[in-house]
Design an enzyme around this catalytic site. Structure first.
Site, PDB file in Angstrom:
ATOM      1  N   HIS A  31     -22.406  10.554   9.919  1.00 57.52           N
ATOM      2  CA  HIS A  31     -21.207  10.809   9.130  1.00 57.52           C
ATOM      3  C   HIS A  31     -20.680  12.213   9.357  1.00 57.52           C
ATOM      4  O   HIS A  31     -19.595  12.560   8.936  1.00 57.52           O
ATOM      5  CB  HIS A  31     -21.494  10.575   7.644  1.00 57.52           C
ATOM      6  CG  HIS A  31     -22.070   9.216   7.390  1.00 57.52           C
ATOM      7  ND1 HIS A  31     -23.424   8.977   7.446  1.00 57.52           N
ATOM      8  CD2 HIS A  31     -21.479   8.032   7.152  1.00 57.52           C
ATOM      9  CE1 HIS A  31     -23.638   7.688   7.211  1.00 57.52           C
ATOM     10  NE2 HIS A  31     -22.475   7.094   7.043  1.00 57.52           N
ATOM     11  N   ARG A  72       0.823  -1.214   0.000  1.00 61.60           N
ATOM     12  CA  ARG A  72       0.000   0.000   0.000  1.00 61.60           C
ATOM     13  C   ARG A  72       0.859   1.268   0.000  1.00 61.60           C
ATOM     14  O   ARG A  72       0.533   2.263   0.638  1.00 61.60           O
ATOM     15  CB  ARG A  72      -0.974  -0.001   1.192  1.00 61.60           C
ATOM     16  CG  ARG A  72      -2.119  -1.000   1.020  1.00 61.60           C
ATOM     17  CD  ARG A  72      -3.069  -0.966   2.191  1.00 61.60           C
ATOM     18  NE  ARG A  72      -2.431  -1.433   3.418  1.00 61.60           N
ATOM     19  CZ  ARG A  72      -2.857  -1.185   4.644  1.00 61.60           C
ATOM     20  NH1 ARG A  72      -3.945  -0.463   4.828  1.00 61.60           N
ATOM     21  NH2 ARG A  72      -2.217  -1.651   5.698  1.00 61.60           N
ATOM     22  N   HIS A 130     -31.041  -3.573   9.541  1.00 59.64           N
ATOM     23  CA  HIS A 130     -30.559  -2.215   9.302  1.00 59.64           C
ATOM     24  C   HIS A 130     -29.908  -2.141   7.935  1.00 59.64           C
ATOM     25  O   HIS A 130     -29.209  -3.054   7.513  1.00 59.64           O
ATOM     26  CB  HIS A 130     -29.542  -1.808  10.374  1.00 59.64           C
ATOM     27  CG  HIS A 130     -28.730  -0.626   9.986  1.00 59.64           C
ATOM     28  ND1 HIS A 130     -29.258   0.643   9.918  1.00 59.64           N
ATOM     29  CD2 HIS A 130     -27.441  -0.508   9.592  1.00 59.64           C
ATOM     30  CE1 HIS A 130     -28.317   1.478   9.518  1.00 59.64           C
ATOM     31  NE2 HIS A 130     -27.212   0.814   9.306  1.00 59.64           N
TER      32      HIS A 130
HETATM   33  N1  GLN Z   1     -24.352  -2.603  13.643  1.00 61.72           N
HETATM   34  C1  GLN Z   1     -23.361  -1.965  12.854  1.00 61.72           C
HETATM   35  C2  GLN Z   1     -22.818  -0.750  13.586  1.00 61.72           C
HETATM   36  O1  GLN Z   1     -23.526  -0.135  14.269  1.00 61.72           O
HETATM   37  C3  GLN Z   1     -23.919  -1.529  11.517  1.00 61.72           C
HETATM   38  C4  GLN Z   1     -22.855  -0.944  10.634  1.00 61.72           C
HETATM   39  C5  GLN Z   1     -23.326  -0.630   9.256  1.00 61.72           C
HETATM   40  O2  GLN Z   1     -24.491  -0.586   8.976  1.00 61.72           O
HETATM   41  N2  GLN Z   1     -22.429  -0.398   8.344  1.00 61.72           N
HETATM   42  O3  GLN Z   1     -21.664  -0.388  13.468  1.00 61.72           O
HETATM   43 ZN    ZN Z   2     -25.364   1.416   8.531  1.00 54.33          ZN
END
Ligand code: GLN
Ligand code: ZN
Length: 756
Positions: free
Chosen positions: A698, A16, A645
């Site tokens: 984010h 890298r 999710h």
């Molecule tokens: N359960 C994971 C977290 O909270 C979900 C991460 C994700 O959706 N990328 O980090």
């Molecule tokens: Zn997520």
């Protein structure tokens, strides 16, 4: 004599090197000269390493992304960096990532949008188009690289993103139609090709991977126009497509007046026969016979058996190559000293893939005897993999064979289940929760590392992690959240964590693949039947639950996400591998339930990105993927609440499948788009509970209570409020505690306001 060539080589470096050089430069710790020196040295090394090939790619190197390079090559640079006076490379980084080295305030601009390159995990910077877009050739950098290649003593073949694919990849920033820009763009390509001819370039590889997608008639016409125009220059054009079959575009592609074609003979083998038939005396056919998308050795003997008659028919007109650029595979297997030797013997990274190409060409050109040993070794490796009990586990086969439709079904419909769950969970309206992870502090990361290196023992490790869990539970209690999580302190990565505990996986040390810019991922390698030797998450979850009276959500990664973020086997369909993962996760779900967990979340962050390139294949994928999720999730009693999710909510086109998952609760990303992403729910009556993310994790900014209430009210306009949850967009692991606490305080306060 069959010729060999390569479509592209990984740029990041076996160690890298490019990543580290870029990041040093961005931090202001090195000069631009240092950076360009490193880049030049890498290019030379890579050309030398490809030296056995008859032609090596040039122009495949990139400081960030080859699509962004193309934007700069054709002079399509966004206005927002145009008045920056300093050099091109800094402006290039500004478009790529919003800032370059030493940029302060006013020099920062918003970064170009990033999206996935076809069905890979590589992200490119989306070209921006408006009605005012003009083009202008800036070939200096490309020409310099071609000159560099010459000096290295290799036969360089410049590689370009084709004009039609370039337009297709971009985005209109106004009401214009990007296809209207083709007439402007083609002269730039024409003058580029003429310049290359003047430099003594014989062949140019021009990539039009959109040929493997379903093209609207206007795009097919654009392809025709483009190549009728471009064929009038003095270089020979090799028109390359990859990642699939040209299928209904084949006739069009074949009719173009180019000098040769490259086909993906792994995923698009169906195209080959008709090309072979139609090939003119002065045209060449390049066959991508080494898989550029996986890490497995090629079955050289089988490939040769297929190639021999083609070679007999085509002779000199046959070229051999990897199926696509090797950008998507790790660089060199020989640096892996810790890999299980048996499994290692089944693998090939970029270097090894080029060696395979060489063996194939020698066998065709000089007879099999000339590479007898290599062919025998390969046969042995292929057979060892085919027969290994580590790959084929009868228990897993039996479990797969025993899958029935009822495995994926809950006993009662959602409306009845949710009533039972309410009785048992006793949650308020607008329940609050988080997505799973809490900040991964440096203590957590160091502890995990020390444990991995053997510097601390299991007991010490467990103690420290339990303290972290207790800390996360305390904080959540103090915040007044309704459904708690343990915080995922013990997890380095949501896929690797599970892969490490499953039979059938190995992990490389240096198997990095570029994801975007300087960022790389190291996908785990799924080589065999998947079996779960023991529970993976139960102890941590049980411990966390013992600290609180509130329900604590068990946290798992779903089978589709594990599949999509791994290098997986090529000896059985992906759907089958996915079902094996599903059975393993199902056992975990059932163990969690037995241990008293009343809510279990199964993340499917990568479900959408597994969608095939062709829309006509979407439903098939969705059917098996959703079914695998249901197998994983639905082995529980109706009182147990299943959450899932997803880190996005571009659901419009797949919403019916999302609903089919039948998760009791789904949490999704929405806050960044101001709930616009909920549009999907305007036209589709989503039946179950849903938590539209109200806090953009984010960003370091703290959402206010009023903002959150505002977002929830927008959601309530589309979804009955008794089915709404209040939660962030995604996990909180990349944030700091002092950012998370005030944000969650506001979130809980907002939920209280909503309840009134
Ligand atoms: N359960 C994971 C977290 O909270 C979900 C991460 C994700 O959706 N990328 O980090
Ligand atoms: Zn997520």
């Amino acid at each position: 004599m069959a010729k060999t060539h390569n479509l592209g080589f990984p740029r990041i470096g076996a160690q890298r090197e490019l990543k580290f050089a870029l990041e040093r430069y961005w931090r202001g710790e090195s000069s631009q000269q240092d950076l360009t020196n490193t880049a030049g040295a890498l290019r030379r090394t890579h050309w030398q390493q490809q030296g056995k090939l008859d032609a090596v790619p040039a122009g495949d190197f990139s400081f960030y992304d080859h699509v962004l390079d193309t934007s700069f090559l054709v002079g399509n640079v966004p206005d927002r960096v145009a008045d920056h006076q300093d050099n091109t490379l800094d402006n290039y980084f500004r478009v790529a990532r919003g800032r370059s080295a030493n940029d302060t305030g006013c020099q920062c601009v918003h970064a170009g949008e990033m999206t996935k390159w076809f069905d890979t995990n590589y992200h490119y910077i989306v070209p921006e188009f408006t009605a005012q877009t003009t083009f202008c050739l800036h070939a200096e950098s490309l020409l310099a690289q071609i000159e560099e290649a010459k000096q290295t003593g290799v036969q360089a073949k410049p590689v370009l993103v084709g004009p039609v694919t370039y337009l297709w990849l971009g985005k209109e920033k106004d009401a214009s139609n990007k296809l209207d820009l083709l007439d402007e763009l083609l002269p730039v390509y024409q003058s580029l090709l003429s310049t290359l001819a003047e430099q003594g370039v014989e062949w140019v590889q021009i990539d039009e991977p959109i040929l493997v997608t379903e093209l609207a008639p206007a795009w097919q016409t654009a392809i025709k126009t483009a190549y009728q125009t471009l064929s009038q220059t003095n270089v020979k054009l090799l028109l390359a497509s990859y990642f699939g079959e040209q299928a209904e575009n084949r006739q069009l592609a074949q009719s173009l007046p180019v000098d040769g074609w490259h086909l993906d003979a792994i995923r698009g083998r169906g195209d080959v026969a008709s090309y072979q038939e139609a090939l003119g005396d002065h045209q060449v056919l390049s066959l991508g016979v080494i898989n550029g998308r996986n890490v497995w050795k090629t079955d050289l003997n089988a490939t040769l058996a297929w190639l021999e008659p083609i070679h007999q028919a085509l002779g000199d007109r046959l070229w051999l190559a990897p199926s696509c650029s090797l950008l998507h595979v790790p660089v060199d297997l020989t640096s892996e000293h810790k890999l299980d030797p048996e499994v290692k013997n089944w693998l090939a990274f970029a270097h090894q893939k080029l060696d395979e190409l060489d063996v194939l060409a020698n066998a065709l050109n000089h007879g099999k005897q000339s590479v007898q040993q290599a062919l025998a070794d390969n046969r042995q490796a292929i057979e060892s993999r085919q027969q290994s009990p580590r790959v084929h586990n009868p228990n897993v086969q039996a479990a797969l064979a025993a899958i029935t439709p009822h495995l994926g079904k809950r006993q009662r419909p959602f409306a009845e289940r949710i009533r039972l769950q309410h009785e048992q969970l006793n949650l308020p309206r607008f329940p609050t929760t988080t997505i799973g992870s809490f900040p991964q502090t440096s203590t957590i990361r160091q502890t995990r590392l020390q444990y991995k290196k053997g510097e601390i023992d299991a007991v010490t490790y467990q103690d420290i992690m339990r303290k972290e869990i207790a800390h996360a539970v305390d904080k959540q209690e103090a915040l007044g959240l309704d459904v708690l999580v343990h915080g995922e302190a013990e997890r380095n990565d949501m896929v690797e964590y599970f892969g490490e505990q499953l039979d059938g996986y190995v992990f490389s040390q240096f198997g990095w693949v570029q994801s975007y810019g300087s960022r790389c991922v190291k996908p785990p390698i799924l080589f065999g039947d998947i079996e779960r030797p023991k529970a993976m998450t139960v102890e941590w979850t049980q411990y966390a639950q013992s600290l609180t009276d509130k329900p604590l959500k068990g946290m798992l990664t779903g089978p589709v996400t594990i599949l999509n973020w791994s290098f997986v086997r090529d000896d059985q369909p992906r759907s089958q591998t996915c079902n094996q993962l599903a059975l393993a996760i199902r056992q975990e779900v059932q163990d969690l339930e037995k241990a008293g967990t009343k809510i279990i979340q199964i993340d499917e962050a990568a479900l959408r990105e597994g969608l095939p390139l062709r829309r006509s294949e979407w439903q098939h994928y969705l059917d098996w993927a959703i079914n695998a999720f249901k197998i994983a999730a639905n082995g529980v009693s109706d009182e147990t609440q299943i959450h899932t999710h997803m880190c996005y909510s571009e659901f419009n086109d797949i919403i019916a499948s999302i609903a089919d998952m039948d998760a009791d609760v789904i949490t999704i990303e929405t806050s960044r788009s101001d709930m616009e992403l909920l549009d999907a729910f305007d036209h589709f009556d989503y039946p179950n509970d849903i938590g539209p993310g109200v806090y953009d994790i984010h960003s370091p900014n703290t959402p206010t209570q009023a903002q959150i209430v505002g977002l929830m009210n927008k959601a309530a306009a589309r979804i009955p409020e008794e089915r709404l949850w209040v939660n962030p967009d995604c996990g909180l692991k990349t944030r700091q505690w002092d950012e998370v606490i005030p944000a969650l305080e506001n979130m809980v306060a907002a939920a209280k306001t909503l309840r009134q």
